[in-house]
Scaffold this motif. Structure first.
Motif, short mmCIF file in Angstrom:
data_model
loop_
_atom_site.label_atom_id
_atom_site.label_comp_id
_atom_site.label_asym_id
_atom_site.label_seq_id
_atom_site.Cartn_x
_atom_site.Cartn_y
_atom_site.Cartn_z
N ASP A 117 43.14 40.82 29.22
CA ASP A 117 43.00 41.38 30.59
C ASP A 117 42.13 40.55 31.23
O ASP A 117 40.91 40.16 30.68
CB ASP A 117 42.32 42.78 30.46
N THR A 122 42.74 41.89 38.88
CA THR A 122 42.94 41.79 37.45
C THR A 122 44.47 41.35 37.26
O THR A 122 45.41 41.43 38.04
CB THR A 122 42.94 43.21 36.69
N GLN A 123 44.78 40.54 35.94
CA GLN A 123 46.04 40.20 35.32
C GLN A 123 46.11 40.34 34.00
O GLN A 123 44.92 40.50 33.48
CB GLN A 123 46.22 38.62 35.94
N LYS A 124 47.40 40.40 33.54
CA LYS A 124 47.49 40.02 32.16
C LYS A 124 48.03 38.78 31.97
O LYS A 124 49.30 38.77 32.38
CB LYS A 124 48.13 41.54 31.43
N ALA A 125 47.62 38.13 30.74
CA ALA A 125 48.17 36.94 30.27
C ALA A 125 47.71 36.72 28.76
O ALA A 125 46.47 36.75 28.57
CB ALA A 125 47.94 35.79 31.23
N LYS A 140 47.55 33.27 35.46
CA LYS A 140 48.91 33.57 35.28
C LYS A 140 50.02 32.61 35.47
O LYS A 140 50.86 32.46 34.84
CB LYS A 140 49.11 35.20 35.96
N LYS A 141 49.83 32.05 36.72
CA LYS A 141 50.72 31.06 37.34
C LYS A 141 50.81 29.80 36.33
O LYS A 141 51.71 29.15 36.03
CB LYS A 141 50.23 30.48 38.73
N ALA A 201 42.23 35.36 38.56
CA ALA A 201 42.95 35.73 37.59
C ALA A 201 44.44 35.33 37.89
O ALA A 201 45.09 35.06 36.71
CB ALA A 201 43.12 37.27 37.27
N ALA A 202 44.82 35.42 38.89
CA ALA A 202 46.28 35.08 39.49
C ALA A 202 46.49 33.61 39.12
O ALA A 202 47.60 33.11 38.80
CB ALA A 202 46.35 35.12 40.89
#
Length: 502
Positions: A411, A404-407, A469-470, A465-466
């Motif tokens: 979520d 998981t990631q947040k952006a 974000k990147k 998910a990463a």
């Protein structure tokens, strides 16, 4: 001196009276020109015999308890309300259980009236589809009262146009189509029809607006007029001052059911093409590009480097459609089709539909900020085509822990078997699933929700998910104000959403 005041006062009163009378005389002469051009009467006299009433009858099943034989009056008839109240009271006043129970369930006939106009002296009539829909019998009533049985040639529900034919019993007068594209705002037009079953009525007004989209169908392009149009005018012609048909009066917007100056007509440019195809084939054969499109908002335009915002954004491409082999892809923006500018999705829908099936056309797209031209051979739009849903079961996959990631106020999680099952996401959908949305974020305002899947970020595919974000962090460094996401629902239907990255 004191004796002069009454005389002066009397003089002032006389002057005031003279000014009032002068103004009144000016006002009295003004309405003559305000009512409209002098030629309206000449035009009406010239075309009135080409305008007909359309009478239809339909057999319907009577409801239980519907006693009595109420006269079948056309909707909107002046006597409809009187008889309706009379028969309701009569049905309610009888003895309980009285009457023949079986007779309550006998089928009965309902009648209705609309308008139409003759476009060929062989007996071809144009009207609205909703005027004759589901009718068991259709009759054309001439201006002199002659009633002739008519047959249905064909209908187009998307534009609400129908073509009828009948065998003339005497020579006919026909009218021709004019060019609705040449209509100007404020130009005088004349509506002729059968309002409230009163017979041929002539009203005049101006063109209030053109290209009006009121969400009635996929090809909305109405002429708006303040010429009085009421129930029963449907299917009647809208004439210009040359006596040519520039529209077919189709509907009104009214809280009361009567005219409030908001009438709408299908433009003659649309009608003429529909009528030609219905006469030739008995059906519509519309062009098909095989894409799903959406509006290019200012945010989407900024993300795609398109200035100003224009065109139709391709959100999806049919695997078996004509656009696929031509190389058109999701994210492309169509700005020109067959030499015609495309300002918004409605423009593209209309021009594609009006283009001949099998014709090879140039389609100008914007892809990553640069214009490209693709050649497409149009297919035929099939109204009854349904997308086949995949039914094959997916292979068993071992459970995996989501990353998981947040952006962007979201979520995000890499898709797994468990998440597919939880959100009912098809195996064919690839990307990163949204598992939560910040209620105060731009994403919430754009109606993203848990279970949506992000397929692309800035027109590049993402698988975890990463990745998202990147890429969002990089866009911030590059000074971008927004990021364009390609988002799918659980069934794989795509749409583009632009979110602020600031």
């Amino acid at each position: 001196m004191t004796g002069a005041r009454p005389a002066l006062s009397r003089s002032l009163r006389l002057m005031g009276l003279a000014i009032t009378l002068s103004a009144a005389s000016l006002l009295a002469s003004a309405p003559a020109s305000a009512r409209g051009p002098d030629g309206i009467a000449d035009i009406a006299e010239k075309v009135i015999d080409a305008v007909v009433n359309i009478s239809t009858s339909q057999t319907v099943e009577a409801k239980g308890g519907d006693r009595g034989a109420m006269p079948q009056l056309p909707p909107g008839s002046p006597f409809e309300e009187f008889f309706d109240d009379f028969f309701k009271n009569r049905r309610g006043g009888g003895p309980k259980g009285g009457g023949d129970k079986n007779s309550d369930m006998q089928p009965r006939k309902t009648n209705s009236l609309g308008s139409g106009f003759i476009v060929d002296t062989s007996g071809i009539v144009v009207t609205n589809n909703h005027v004759i829909a589901d009718a068991d019998e259709i009759n054309v009533i001439m201006n002199d009262g002659t009633k002739i049985k008519a047959e249905l040639v064909g209908v187009d529900k998307k534009t609400d146009i129908a073509v009828l034919k009948f065998k003339p019993v005497k020579p006919l007068i026909a009218v021709k189509f004019g060019d609705s594209d040449k209509l100007r705002l404020g130009e005088w037009v004349i509506a002729i029809g059968n309002p409230f079953s009163l017979g041929g009525s002539v009203t005049a007004g101006i063109v209030s607006a053109r290209n009006r989209d009121i969400s009635q169908g996929p090809y909305d392009n109405y002429i708006q007029t303040d010429a009085s149009i009421n129930r029963g005018n449907s299917g009647g012609p809208l004439f210009n001052l040359d006596g040519d048909v520039v529209g077919v009066n189709t509907l009104i917007i009214s809280p009361t059911g009567g005219s409030i100056g908001l009438g709408f007509a299908v433009p003659s440019k649309t009608v003429a093409g529909v009528v030609d195809q219905l006469r030739q084939f008995g059906e519509l054969r519309r062009g098909w590009l095989g894409v799903r499109i959406q509006q290019v908002t200012d945010e989407i335009a900024e993300s795609l480097n398109i200035k100003p915002a224009r065109g139709a954004l391709v959100a999806g491409v049919d695997e078996k459609g004509p656009a696929k082999p031509a190389g058109i892809e999701p994210g492309d923006v169509v700005v020109k089709f067959d030499g015609k500018d495309v300002k918004d999705p409605k423009d593209l829908s209309r021009v594609v539909a009006d283009t001949a099936v099998g014709k090879e056309v140039d389609v100008v797209i914007i892809r990553k900020g640069a214009e490209e031209t693709r050649k497409v051979t149009l297919g035929r739009l099939e109204d009854n085509d349904k997308t086949q849903q995949a039914s094959a079961k997916a292979k068993e996959e071992p459970a995996e822990k989501p990353v998981t990631q947040k952006a962007l106020g979201l979520d995000l999680a890499t898709l797994s078997k468990d998440l597919r099952g939880k959100y009912k996401i098809k195996e064919s959908v690839k990307g990163v699933v949204i598992t939560g949305v910040d209620g105060t974020s731009d994403a919430a305002e754009k109606r993203l929700s848990a279970g949506d899947v992000i397929v692309e970020v800035a027109q590049e595919a993402v698988s975890n998910a990463a990745d998202i974000k990147k890429r969002v962090d990089q866009l911030k460094k590059d000074g971008k104000k927004s990021v364009l996401l390609l988002v799918a629902n659980g069934d794989g239907e795509l749409r583009f959403v632009a979110l602020s990255v600031q």
